[in-house]
Design a protein around this motif. Structure first.
Motif, PDB file in Angstrom:
ATOM      1  N   ALA A 198       0.833  -1.208   0.000  1.00 18.06           N
ATOM      2  CA  ALA A 198       0.000   0.000   0.000  1.00 18.06           C
ATOM      3  C   ALA A 198       0.863   1.251   0.000  1.00 18.06           C
ATOM      4  N   LEU A 199       1.942   1.231   0.800  1.00 17.58           N
ATOM      5  CA  LEU A 199       2.862   2.369   0.843  1.00 17.58           C
ATOM      6  C   LEU A 199       3.528   2.570  -0.517  1.00 17.58           C
ATOM      7  N   GLN A 200       3.995   1.509  -1.121  1.00 12.89           N
ATOM      8  CA  GLN A 200       4.648   1.605  -2.430  1.00 12.89           C
ATOM      9  C   GLN A 200       3.709   2.195  -3.479  1.00 12.89           C
ATOM     10  N   LEU A 201       2.456   1.761  -3.449  1.00 11.97           N
ATOM     11  CA  LEU A 201       1.481   2.242  -4.429  1.00 11.97           C
ATOM     12  C   LEU A 201       1.202   3.729  -4.253  1.00 11.97           C
ATOM     13  N   ILE A 202       1.060   4.175  -2.979  1.00 13.06           N
ATOM     14  CA  ILE A 202       0.798   5.602  -2.737  1.00 13.06           C
ATOM     15  C   ILE A 202       2.028   6.437  -3.081  1.00 13.06           C
ATOM     16  N   GLN A 203       3.202   5.945  -2.738  1.00 14.71           N
ATOM     17  CA  GLN A 203       4.422   6.681  -3.083  1.00 14.71           C
ATOM     18  C   GLN A 203       4.559   6.859  -4.590  1.00 14.71           C
ATOM     19  N   GLU A 204       4.127   5.856  -5.345  1.00 15.42           N
ATOM     20  CA  GLU A 204       4.271   5.900  -6.799  1.00 15.42           C
ATOM     21  C   GLU A 204       3.129   6.644  -7.486  1.00 15.42           C
ATOM     22  N   HIS A 205       1.899   6.424  -7.019  1.00 14.32           N
ATOM     23  CA  HIS A 205       0.726   6.925  -7.748  1.00 14.32           C
ATOM     24  C   HIS A 205      -0.008   8.071  -7.042  1.00 14.32           C
ATOM     25  N   LYS A 206       0.324   8.341  -5.770  1.00 15.58           N
ATOM     26  CA  LYS A 206      -0.108   9.530  -5.034  1.00 15.58           C
ATOM     27  C   LYS A 206      -1.550   9.524  -4.521  1.00 15.58           C
ATOM     28  N   THR A 207      -2.495   8.958  -5.254  1.00 13.88           N
ATOM     29  CA  THR A 207      -3.899   8.990  -4.835  1.00 13.88           C
ATOM     30  C   THR A 207      -4.534   7.607  -4.975  1.00 13.88           C
ATOM     31  N   ILE A 208      -5.616   7.386  -4.228  1.00 12.25           N
ATOM     32  CA  ILE A 208      -6.352   6.124  -4.336  1.00 12.25           C
ATOM     33  C   ILE A 208      -6.918   5.964  -5.742  1.00 12.25           C
TER      34      ILE A 208
END
Length: 344
Positions: A221-231
């Motif tokens: 989840a952290l990796q995804l937010i760091q990469e894509h910024k938003t849900i």
């Protein structure tokens, strides 16, 4: 519940954001305390402390001892009680209440008899309390943002999602270095997230206000937010077979709740000396607690305060006795030039 596995994620990915302290480190500080957490702790820890009428006194007695401990350390507590919870959280609260055998009214802003008793106790202890318009966690965080208090004491991590700069866990710890302080600015810096991105991370981890994406672990989840910024962008880059998106997922409502400013008037925070006789009248004569226990604890409290005042006076006297010269205040950089100027 708070935010699922957020404390583990911070410990693993942002350990520098956690400080290990002692309760004495908060001397002179004003702390907002999530009252429901304290009451649930004592309700669970001492479930069979009943008086002769069958009333469970464990939350009340626990609050009595815990509050005096704070005051003995010169901590100014402000207890914040839950108001009417948002619609999204009511089903969660009902499930928790059923599991713990505790009944409460979650559909209205009415205050239970037990909460009223706790508020009466705090009044006699001279400690202010606040009835939040909604979730206590949100109001605690707002008190920090408004600089009314220095930090929030709670075991739930969601006060950070609500924007509290400082969260204190285990403030009641008996051993040294067991109090944990979480710094939100340090968390954001270590995880390289903005506050808005952090809130979206908390929703992905799992919060009280909506479902989560099943099978999505904290690190991913952290990796995804760091990469894509938003849900919104995250859901475009995950495998929906292994990580199905909840139907009618209300993550936007949850996000809005974390960003909202709680409605309600600014509390008037005033601390007074405890009224021992009123405490005895309330706890002993009304709630049937043994008087020797209450009197004995208050005697210890008064002795502690007297000793602390004496230590402060001795420290002040010692400091006044030190001789100080002017160069201790001002650094001499050069001598002044002497002017021999004739007066015409």
């Amino acid at each position: 519940m708070g935010i699922t596995k957020l404390s583990d994620l911070i410990r693993n990915e942002a350990p520098s954001a956690i400080s290990y302290k002692e309760i004495s480190d908060y001397t002179g500080k004003t702390i907002a305390v999530d009252a429901s957490i304290v009451l649930n702790q004592f309700r669970t820890a001492i479930p069979r402390l009943h008086n002769r009428n069958g009333v469970n006194l464990s939350p009340l007695i626990g609050l009595f001892y815990r509050t005096l401990c704070f005051l003995e350390h010169d901590i100014k507590p402000v207890f914040v009680f839950d108001g009417c919870p948002p619609e999204q959280k009511k089903s969660v609260l009902e499930r928790r209440a059923k599991a713990s055998g505790w009944s409460g009214s979650y559909g209205s802003s009415s205050v239970s008899t037990q909460v009223q008793d706790c508020q009466t106790l705090l009044h006699h202890l001279g400690v202010p309390y606040v009835q939040a318009p909604g979730d206590a966690e949100a109001f605690c965080a707002q008190l920090v943002k408004d600089r009314k208090v220095d930090a929030v004491a709670s075991e739930d991590m969601d006060t950070m999602a609500f924007g509290s700069d400082l969260l204190i866990r285990q403030l009641n710890a008996k051993k040294n270095s067991e109090v944990m302080e979480y710094s939100l600015p340090k968390v954001l810096a270590a995880l390289q997230l903005t506050y808005k991105e952090f809130v979206d991370l908390c929703i992905l981890l799992g919060c009280d206000y909506c479902e989560k994406i099943q099978g999505l672990g904290p690190k991913r989840a952290l990796q995804l937010i760091q990469e894509h910024k938003t849900i919104e962008k995250v859901v475009l880059h995950i495998n929906r077979k292994t990580h199905p998106i909840p139907l009618a997922w209300r993550y936007r409502d949850a996000r809005e709740l974390f960003f909202q400013t709680p409605q309600g008037s600014q509390p008037d925070l005033v601390w007074k000396e405890p009224d021992e006789q009123e405490l005895v009248n309330f706890l002993c004569h009304q709630k049937h607690v043994k008087e020797e226990k209450v009197r004995g604890r208050m005697e210890k409290f008064c002795q502690t305060l007297t000793e602390r005042r004496r230590e402060r006076e001795e420290t002040n006297t010692a400091e006044k006795g030190k001789q100080t010269c002017i160069k201790d205040f001002f650094r001499v950089t050069r001598k002044r030039q002497v002017w021999n100027k004739k007066v015409h």
